[in-house]
Scaffold this motif. Structure first.
Motif, PDB file in Angstrom:
ATOM      1  N   ILE A  71      56.981  29.390  44.279  1.00 26.31           N
ATOM      2  CA  ILE A  71      55.825  29.468  45.172  1.00 26.31           C
ATOM      3  C   ILE A  71      55.910  28.364  46.224  1.00 26.31           C
ATOM      4  CG2 ILE A  71      53.320  29.199  45.320  1.00 26.31           C
ATOM      5  CD1 ILE A  71      53.138  30.650  42.615  1.00 26.31           C
ATOM      6  N   THR A  72      56.290  27.175  45.805  1.00 23.65           N
ATOM      7  CA  THR A  72      56.446  26.068  46.756  1.00 23.65           C
ATOM      8  C   THR A  72      57.484  26.422  47.811  1.00 23.65           C
ATOM      9  OG1 THR A  72      55.839  24.444  45.078  1.00 23.65           O
ATOM     10  CG2 THR A  72      57.044  23.625  46.994  1.00 23.65           C
ATOM     11  N   ASP A  73      58.619  26.949  47.388  1.00 24.65           N
ATOM     12  CA  ASP A  73      59.664  27.346  48.328  1.00 24.65           C
ATOM     13  C   ASP A  73      59.160  28.417  49.291  1.00 24.65           C
ATOM     14  OD1 ASP A  73      61.341  25.571  47.074  1.00 24.65           O
ATOM     15  OD2 ASP A  73      62.501  27.113  45.998  1.00 24.65           O
ATOM     16  N   ALA A  74      58.425  29.384  48.787  1.00 23.99           N
ATOM     17  CA  ALA A  74      57.891  30.458  49.632  1.00 23.99           C
ATOM     18  C   ALA A  74      56.878  29.902  50.634  1.00 23.99           C
ATOM     19  CB  ALA A  74      57.246  31.544  48.767  1.00 23.99           C
ATOM     20  N   LEU A  75      56.034  28.985  50.193  1.00 24.74           N
ATOM     21  CA  LEU A  75      55.057  28.368  51.097  1.00 24.74           C
ATOM     22  C   LEU A  75      55.759  27.599  52.218  1.00 24.74           C
ATOM     23  CD1 LEU A  75      52.416  27.037  48.544  1.00 24.74           C
ATOM     24  CD2 LEU A  75      52.053  28.798  50.282  1.00 24.74           C
ATOM     25  N   LEU A  76      56.735  26.777  51.848  1.00 18.51           N
ATOM     26  CA  LEU A  76      57.471  26.003  52.848  1.00 18.51           C
ATOM     27  C   LEU A  76      58.208  26.912  53.827  1.00 18.51           C
ATOM     28  CD1 LEU A  76      58.857  23.079  50.666  1.00 18.51           C
ATOM     29  CD2 LEU A  76      57.003  22.995  52.340  1.00 18.51           C
ATOM     30  N   ALA A  77      58.817  27.956  53.315  1.00 16.28           N
ATOM     31  CA  ALA A  77      59.520  28.900  54.183  1.00 16.28           C
ATOM     32  C   ALA A  77      58.546  29.561  55.158  1.00 16.28           C
ATOM     33  CB  ALA A  77      60.238  29.961  53.348  1.00 16.28           C
ATOM     34  N   GLY A  78      57.362  29.892  54.682  1.00 17.46           N
ATOM     35  CA  GLY A  78      56.352  30.498  55.555  1.00 17.46           C
ATOM     36  C   GLY A  78      55.886  29.551  56.639  1.00 17.46           C
ATOM     37  N   ILE A  79      55.691  28.296  56.291  1.00 16.01           N
ATOM     38  CA  ILE A  79      55.260  27.292  57.270  1.00 16.01           C
ATOM     39  C   ILE A  79      56.328  27.092  58.332  1.00 16.01           C
ATOM     40  CG2 ILE A  79      54.758  24.831  57.568  1.00 16.01           C
ATOM     41  CD1 ILE A  79      53.407  24.998  54.732  1.00 16.01           C
ATOM     42  N   VAL A  80      57.572  26.953  57.910  1.00 13.83           N
ATOM     43  CA  VAL A  80      58.675  26.741  58.852  1.00 13.83           C
ATOM     44  C   VAL A  80      58.826  27.949  59.772  1.00 13.83           C
ATOM     45  CG1 VAL A  80      61.196  26.537  59.015  1.00 13.83           C
ATOM     46  CG2 VAL A  80      59.923  25.098  57.423  1.00 13.83           C
ATOM     47  N   THR A  81      58.691  29.126  59.228  1.00  9.76           N
ATOM     48  CA  THR A  81      58.861  30.348  60.015  1.00  9.76           C
ATOM     49  C   THR A  81      57.831  30.442  61.134  1.00  9.76           C
ATOM     50  OG1 THR A  81      59.813  31.517  58.134  1.00  9.76           O
ATOM     51  CG2 THR A  81      58.896  32.873  59.896  1.00  9.76           C
ATOM     52  N   ILE A  82      56.575  30.083  60.861  1.00 10.06           N
ATOM     53  CA  ILE A  82      55.516  30.262  61.862  1.00 10.06           C
ATOM     54  C   ILE A  82      55.232  29.018  62.695  1.00 10.06           C
ATOM     55  CG2 ILE A  82      54.398  32.093  60.550  1.00 10.06           C
ATOM     56  CD1 ILE A  82      52.229  29.954  59.783  1.00 10.06           C
ATOM     57  N   SER A  83      55.954  27.945  62.458  1.00 14.81           N
ATOM     58  CA  SER A  83      55.717  26.706  63.208  1.00 14.81           C
ATOM     59  C   SER A  83      55.860  26.939  64.711  1.00 14.81           C
ATOM     60  CB  SER A  83      56.729  25.638  62.766  1.00 14.81           C
ATOM     61  OG  SER A  83      56.650  24.514  63.610  1.00 14.81           O
ATOM     62  N   ALA A  84      54.983  26.330  65.505  1.00  9.97           N
ATOM     63  CA  ALA A  84      55.082  26.420  66.966  1.00  9.97           C
ATOM     64  C   ALA A  84      56.252  25.598  67.476  1.00  9.97           C
ATOM     65  CB  ALA A  84      53.783  25.944  67.611  1.00  9.97           C
ATOM     66  N   ASP A  85      56.666  24.581  66.718  1.00  6.60           N
ATOM     67  CA  ASP A  85      57.853  23.814  67.075  1.00  6.60           C
ATOM     68  C   ASP A  85      59.090  24.631  66.719  1.00  6.60           C
ATOM     69  OD1 ASP A  85      56.435  21.574  67.931  1.00  6.60           O
ATOM     70  OD2 ASP A  85      56.521  20.597  65.966  1.00  6.60           O
ATOM     71  N   ALA A  86      60.171  24.371  67.435  1.00  6.76           N
ATOM     72  CA  ALA A  86      61.440  25.019  67.103  1.00  6.76           C
ATOM     73  C   ALA A  86      62.001  24.356  65.854  1.00  6.76           C
ATOM     74  CB  ALA A  86      62.422  24.862  68.260  1.00  6.76           C
ATOM     75  N   VAL A  87      62.420  25.170  64.907  1.00  6.76           N
ATOM     76  CA  VAL A  87      63.137  24.683  63.734  1.00  6.76           C
ATOM     77  C   VAL A  87      64.481  25.404  63.754  1.00  6.76           C
ATOM     78  CG1 VAL A  87      63.201  24.455  61.223  1.00  6.76           C
ATOM     79  CG2 VAL A  87      60.998  24.314  62.443  1.00  6.76           C
ATOM     80  N   ILE A  88      65.543  24.606  63.874  1.00  4.25           N
ATOM     81  CA  ILE A  88      66.887  25.165  64.017  1.00  4.25           C
ATOM     82  C   ILE A  88      67.794  24.468  63.016  1.00  4.25           C
ATOM     83  CG2 ILE A  88      68.828  25.507  65.602  1.00  4.25           C
ATOM     84  CD1 ILE A  88      66.677  25.033  67.891  1.00  4.25           C
ATOM     85  N   CYS A  89      68.629  25.240  62.343  1.00  3.33           N
ATOM     86  CA  CYS A  89      69.614  24.674  61.429  1.00  3.33           C
ATOM     87  C   CYS A  89      70.998  25.121  61.877  1.00  3.33           C
ATOM     88  CB  CYS A  89      69.380  25.136  59.992  1.00  3.33           C
ATOM     89  SG  CYS A  89      67.787  24.610  59.322  1.00  3.33           S
ATOM     90  N   VAL A  90      71.956  24.187  61.786  1.00  5.06           N
ATOM     91  CA  VAL A  90      73.348  24.501  62.107  1.00  5.06           C
ATOM     92  C   VAL A  90      74.230  24.002  60.976  1.00  5.06           C
ATOM     93  CG1 VAL A  90      72.983  24.419  64.611  1.00  5.06           C
ATOM     94  CG2 VAL A  90      73.753  22.368  63.438  1.00  5.06           C
ATOM     95  N   ASP A  91      75.413  24.615  60.859  1.00 13.21           N
ATOM     96  CA  ASP A  91      76.370  24.178  59.847  1.00 13.21           C
ATOM     97  C   ASP A  91      77.264  23.081  60.422  1.00 13.21           C
ATOM     98  OD1 ASP A  91      78.241  25.486  61.474  1.00 13.21           O
ATOM     99  OD2 ASP A  91      78.417  27.215  60.132  1.00 13.21           O
ATOM    100  N   SER A  92      78.253  22.669  59.671  1.00 10.08           N
ATOM    101  CA  SER A  92      79.136  21.581  60.095  1.00 10.08           C
ATOM    102  C   SER A  92      79.888  21.883  61.382  1.00 10.08           C
ATOM    103  CB  SER A  92      80.145  21.255  58.986  1.00 10.08           C
ATOM    104  OG  SER A  92      79.479  20.742  57.871  1.00 10.08           O
ATOM    105  N   SER A  93      80.129  23.156  61.664  1.00  8.33           N
ATOM    106  CA  SER A  93      80.816  23.517  62.910  1.00  8.33           C
ATOM    107  C   SER A  93      79.828  23.757  64.045  1.00  8.33           C
ATOM    108  CB  SER A  93      81.722  24.730  62.696  1.00  8.33           C
ATOM    109  OG  SER A  93      80.954  25.843  62.280  1.00  8.33           O
TER     110      SER A  93
END
Length: 163
Positions: free
Chosen positions: A7-29
């Motif tokens: 549930i915690t993971d789902a809540l955090l994922a929901g918050i990140v998804t709808i955030s007005a700020d950009a949330v971007i993840c990249v890999d090592s390359s």
């Protein structure tokens, strides 16, 4: 009643998804592996358009080489995160080519060569415009106070408004 990890993971994922700020993840390359709705609105790309693309598509040309080196160096540090405001203003590049000022926080997890970098980025265009307007008004106020004649005052203010 304790909340389960799922549930915690789902809540955090929901918050990140709808955030007005950009949330971007990249890999090592530096390939984009996560791009939230805020990032779509700020940059003008859809998740599908950027998935697997190099992060450089979001960075103005003149900063690309330096940014790539800085990101690699950051990954070598024992420091895992930098908060917003810890570094100077940065610049982003929208899909239409427009550049904009931004503020960002960054973190990395994993071991060297197998890291994931996460950035939370905020478009600072409105803040910058407000600061410029405030500076203009402060300078205009100083000019008005220092002027003696109405004609001199109007001429000085016109020079401020149209450099």
């Amino acid at each position: 009643m304790p909340v389960s990890d799922a549930i915690t993971d789902a809540l955090l994922a929901g918050i990140v998804t709808i955030s007005a700020d950009a949330v971007i993840c990249v890999d090592s390359s530096q390939q984009i592996i996560f791009f939230n709705e805020g990032a779509e609105k700020i940059f003008g790309y859809s998740k599908e358009e950027v998935a697997g693309q190099n992060l450089e598509i979001l960075i103005p040309d003149r900063f690309r080489n330096a940014h790539s080196v800085q990101l690699r160096r950051f990954g070598e540090l024992s420091i895992r995160a930098r908060k917003m405001g810890e570094r100077g203003q940065i610049w982003g590049r929208r899909k239409n080519g427009e550049e904009f000022p931004a503020e960002a926080a960054i973190s990395h997890v994993g071991e060297r060569g197998h890291q994931v970098y996460s950035v939370v980025l905020r478009d600072a265009t409105v803040i910058r415009r407000a600061h410029e307007a405030q500076s203009f008004l402060a300078e205009a106020g100083e000019t008005l106070v220092s002027s003696l004649g109405a004609e001199d005052t109007l001429r000085a203010v016109a020079r401020l408004a149209v450099p």
